[in-house]
Design an enzyme around this catalytic site. Sequence first.
Site, PDB file in Angstrom:
ATOM      1  N   HIS A 193      -3.102 -16.556  -8.442  1.00 34.96           N
ATOM      2  CA  HIS A 193      -3.711 -15.409  -7.763  1.00 34.96           C
ATOM      3  C   HIS A 193      -4.476 -15.828  -6.507  1.00 34.96           C
ATOM      4  O   HIS A 193      -4.923 -14.977  -5.738  1.00 34.96           O
ATOM      5  CB  HIS A 193      -4.608 -14.619  -8.733  1.00 34.96           C
ATOM      6  CG  HIS A 193      -5.935 -15.236  -9.019  1.00 34.96           C
ATOM      7  ND1 HIS A 193      -6.180 -16.025 -10.123  1.00 34.96           N
ATOM      8  CD2 HIS A 193      -7.115 -15.161  -8.357  1.00 34.96           C
ATOM      9  CE1 HIS A 193      -7.442 -16.412 -10.130  1.00 34.96           C
ATOM     10  NE2 HIS A 193      -8.041 -15.897  -9.063  1.00 34.96           N
TER      11      HIS A 193
ATOM     12  N   ASP B 201      -0.852 -18.067 -14.604  1.00 36.63           N
ATOM     13  CA  ASP B 201      -1.659 -18.079 -13.375  1.00 36.63           C
ATOM     14  C   ASP B 201      -1.817 -19.521 -12.885  1.00 36.63           C
ATOM     15  O   ASP B 201      -2.884 -20.125 -13.010  1.00 36.63           O
ATOM     16  CB  ASP B 201      -3.015 -17.428 -13.652  1.00 36.63           C
ATOM     17  CG  ASP B 201      -3.809 -17.146 -12.386  1.00 36.63           C
ATOM     18  OD1 ASP B 201      -3.225 -17.255 -11.291  1.00 36.63           O
ATOM     19  OD2 ASP B 201      -5.007 -16.823 -12.501  1.00 36.63           O
TER      20      ASP B 201
ATOM     21  N   SER C 107     -12.269 -19.544  -8.663  1.00 34.42           N
ATOM     22  CA  SER C 107     -10.871 -19.411  -9.066  1.00 34.42           C
ATOM     23  C   SER C 107     -10.032 -20.568  -8.539  1.00 34.42           C
ATOM     24  O   SER C 107     -10.193 -21.000  -7.397  1.00 34.42           O
ATOM     25  CB  SER C 107     -10.293 -18.092  -8.545  1.00 34.42           C
ATOM     26  OG  SER C 107     -10.808 -16.991  -9.242  1.00 34.42           O
TER      27      SER C 107
END
Length: 372
Positions: free
Chosen positions: A166, A223, A319
């Site tokens: 992402h 992911d 992230s």
Amino acid sequence: MMELRFWFLAIFLVLGEELCLADVSGNQTKEIYPEYCTTFDNKPGKCVDYRQCPYILDIVAKMNAKVKLTPRETEIFKHCLCSEKSKTIVCCEESINDSGLEVLRASEPVCGVFGDNKVTGGNEIRMGSRPWMVLLKYDIQDAHERTAFKCGGTLITSRYILTAAHCILDSLITIRLGEHKISTERDCETYGSTEVCLPPYQDVSVENYVVHEGYDNITLHYDIALVRLARSVEFSKFIKPICLPLHEEVRQSIWNNQRPNQKVTGWGITEGDMPSDVPKEASVRRLTLDQCNHDRNISLIGNQLCVSAYQQDSCKGDSGGPLLFPYLYLGQQRFVQTGIVSKGPRDCGAGSSAIYTDVTRFVPWITQNIRA
């Protein structure tokens, strides 16, 4: 009961193509990426039709030819089903690409060596002590430089960065290595009467990237992504790769660890909803997948991790960064990357759990998608 299940499966697999095709269910209008599974001997695998799994096909062929199976083949066949719902969908071990594995192993002599382990959860780490940490910089119009860094990642070879899927956007332009304090051009600290400065950071352009083909931007399943740099970087004391769980004994140690405390590192948002100017590190605990499923009302799959997120937690901006596990790797105490920051609670540190991608399950995929 096990023997009955074994021969029931055998009957289904040898009766022919028509029955096998009729047994495959699911939405025929949308291809769903195969589910993750673990083989009977704890290897990462995918749930696929048995005809897509060469070694299961070989076993079926031997059975059809009335050839006696070896004890190992018998065990594989007994435990190959992904679920009782289908008698043709089997857990097929994901293959390791030997050339990709060699690329990763070339970094092993220097991987995961850390400069200082005296850090505390949520506090600034010692300058240069996590030399695999990188920042992903995006081309955001009118953005202050600090806000242009939206994600983190790890250096895994001289040409590749590991991060979250992402985090891959068209606006991703460069990877920053060797950084500590973002707001300063040069990073220096004084130890006693001695001033120590890091070499200048390096901004390296992105050549291309690979996002996992199963990535779902809603569930955040799969992911994980690889970013290839436009040039190789030279390893040094302050720029070196993280270790990956390439060896079976390392993965088993991580899975069987009875003290599941691990560390997460990044420049993400801290107190006051402001992104940190320096990398910080927090101690977190591995939880069961059921804990995340209950807390977040979602369904995690086997290649995701549920990690504690109360008081000490990753946050927005972290992230793509690593979950780290200290391990005696090749005879030396090092850090091995076990996870990738994927999704946490809306209020960082106020929830009970966060979601990470389980790197131990993606070693085959990484080897299949990197090159020298």
